[in-house]
Write a protein that holds these residues in place. Sequence first.
Motif, PDB file in Angstrom:
ATOM      1  N   ASN A  67       0.817  -1.209   0.000  1.00 48.11           N
ATOM      2  CA  ASN A  67       0.000   0.000   0.000  1.00 48.11           C
ATOM      3  C   ASN A  67       0.853   1.263   0.000  1.00 48.11           C
ATOM      4  O   ASN A  67       0.640   2.169  -0.791  1.00 48.11           O
ATOM      5  N   PHE A  69       4.244   2.661  -0.935  1.00 52.03           N
ATOM      6  CA  PHE A  69       5.350   2.272  -1.811  1.00 52.03           C
ATOM      7  C   PHE A  69       6.692   2.396  -1.108  1.00 52.03           C
ATOM      8  O   PHE A  69       7.492   1.458  -1.080  1.00 52.03           O
ATOM      9  N   SER A 372       1.868   0.209  -6.055  1.00 52.86           N
ATOM     10  CA  SER A 372       1.069  -0.125  -4.879  1.00 52.86           C
ATOM     11  C   SER A 372      -0.357  -0.493  -5.285  1.00 52.86           C
ATOM     12  O   SER A 372      -0.857  -0.097  -6.345  1.00 52.86           O
TER      13      SER A 372
END
Length: 433
Positions: A67, A69, A372
């Motif tokens: 989620n 990066f 992500s």
Amino acid sequence: MKSNVILIVADTLREDHSSKLDKLLEIGFQKIDNAFSASPWTLPSHVSMFTGLYPYFHGVHEYYGINDFVEGYGKLGIHAMTKFDNLISLLKDEGYKTIGISANAFISPIFGFNFDSYYLIDYPPLYTLENDTLEALNKYGANYKSKLKLLINLIRNKDFKDFKILTRYKLYKNSLTSYFYYKSKILHKGCNLIRRKIQQIKFNDKFFLFINVMEAHEPYSTDVIGKDVYGKYDYNFLRSVFLGSAENSMIAHYRKYYGIYAENSVNCVLNIILDLSKRINMDDALIIVTADHGNHIGEYGRVYHGFYLSDELLRVPLYIRYPKDIQSDLKLKGNNVSLTLIYSVIKSIIYNEVHIINGNFAISESYGPQHSLNTIQAYFNLNNSEIKKRYNHIIRISNNDQYLTYNMDKDEVIESSRSFNPENVQIIKDYFS
């Protein structure tokens, strides 16, 4: 006396756009044909060069569900560069001063690359972040989203050093300087700052110098840049992954501009070598010039880099200049080499050991899109199961112009050149078992 070591990576420079680097042959470099990156994007490729390990073994690669990066890959990078012996730790142990100059933020302490001295070329706009600035940004940036709260906290703690650093940085990196940067016809990405830093460094001690040049990397023009500098590029890359092709306008954009920036990258590297020749004794240095990966510029409807295991992303230039007095049996020989060999080449020179190349194949890996989950879902109306289908352990084994690509998770050959023996799948299975 042990040789100084210099590693220069021309980020995103395709092998078929690097022929002007042959000028290096005139000053004693050896060219290695058929060199392949271990990964089609920056972080896993660099970790493989620094550790000598493929992504499967060092663990820094794409994964489903990331989620944040920076936080996600930062943890992986730090873990790998701490757990495994690498060029920085090896050369530090041998008394080398390790110096990193990078225009790519992946090659920084945040991702585990802990050089003694580190300089990040931040763009846009162009600005050099040194260790103290990076430490201050890392210390306060994650905890204080509000500039007012950050200011109050700095004053309350009487942290005037960091206050000065962060104020100077914020004044430089503002909307006005970004505006003028994007008014430029050609978007420079720090080559002149790298060259200036080389002039400022004292090379008195035994040293390892790493340089990452970003001139061939996106962005290429203000034609496609909006508020999010990389947004259009990311969207079109992911569009090819999930919908089959990038937009025609973006493909035209790449074909128009990539060659210009690839040439800028080559010229930058050649100038850096020239600068270094005036500062150091080249005969006492091991110098390696390569790229971490290439770029798609419209082939098969693809743009950008990552995910795919194609020649356009994996074939990279590789040039080596050995110290003058090095024994001939220490020199890298043969074709079909992986950039994972860079670690072994440097180690063999440092310890005066014969380096043996095992086999005639180079291996490259992908595990899925490097973006992500939040980014993917922001662009496409896809549920998690549809996205997860793109996350498989894909391995390519390359031998000259022959190759085979294999899905390890599904135990199936994805594609193969006509004359490549499918029995070589067993080589992959044995290696990754």
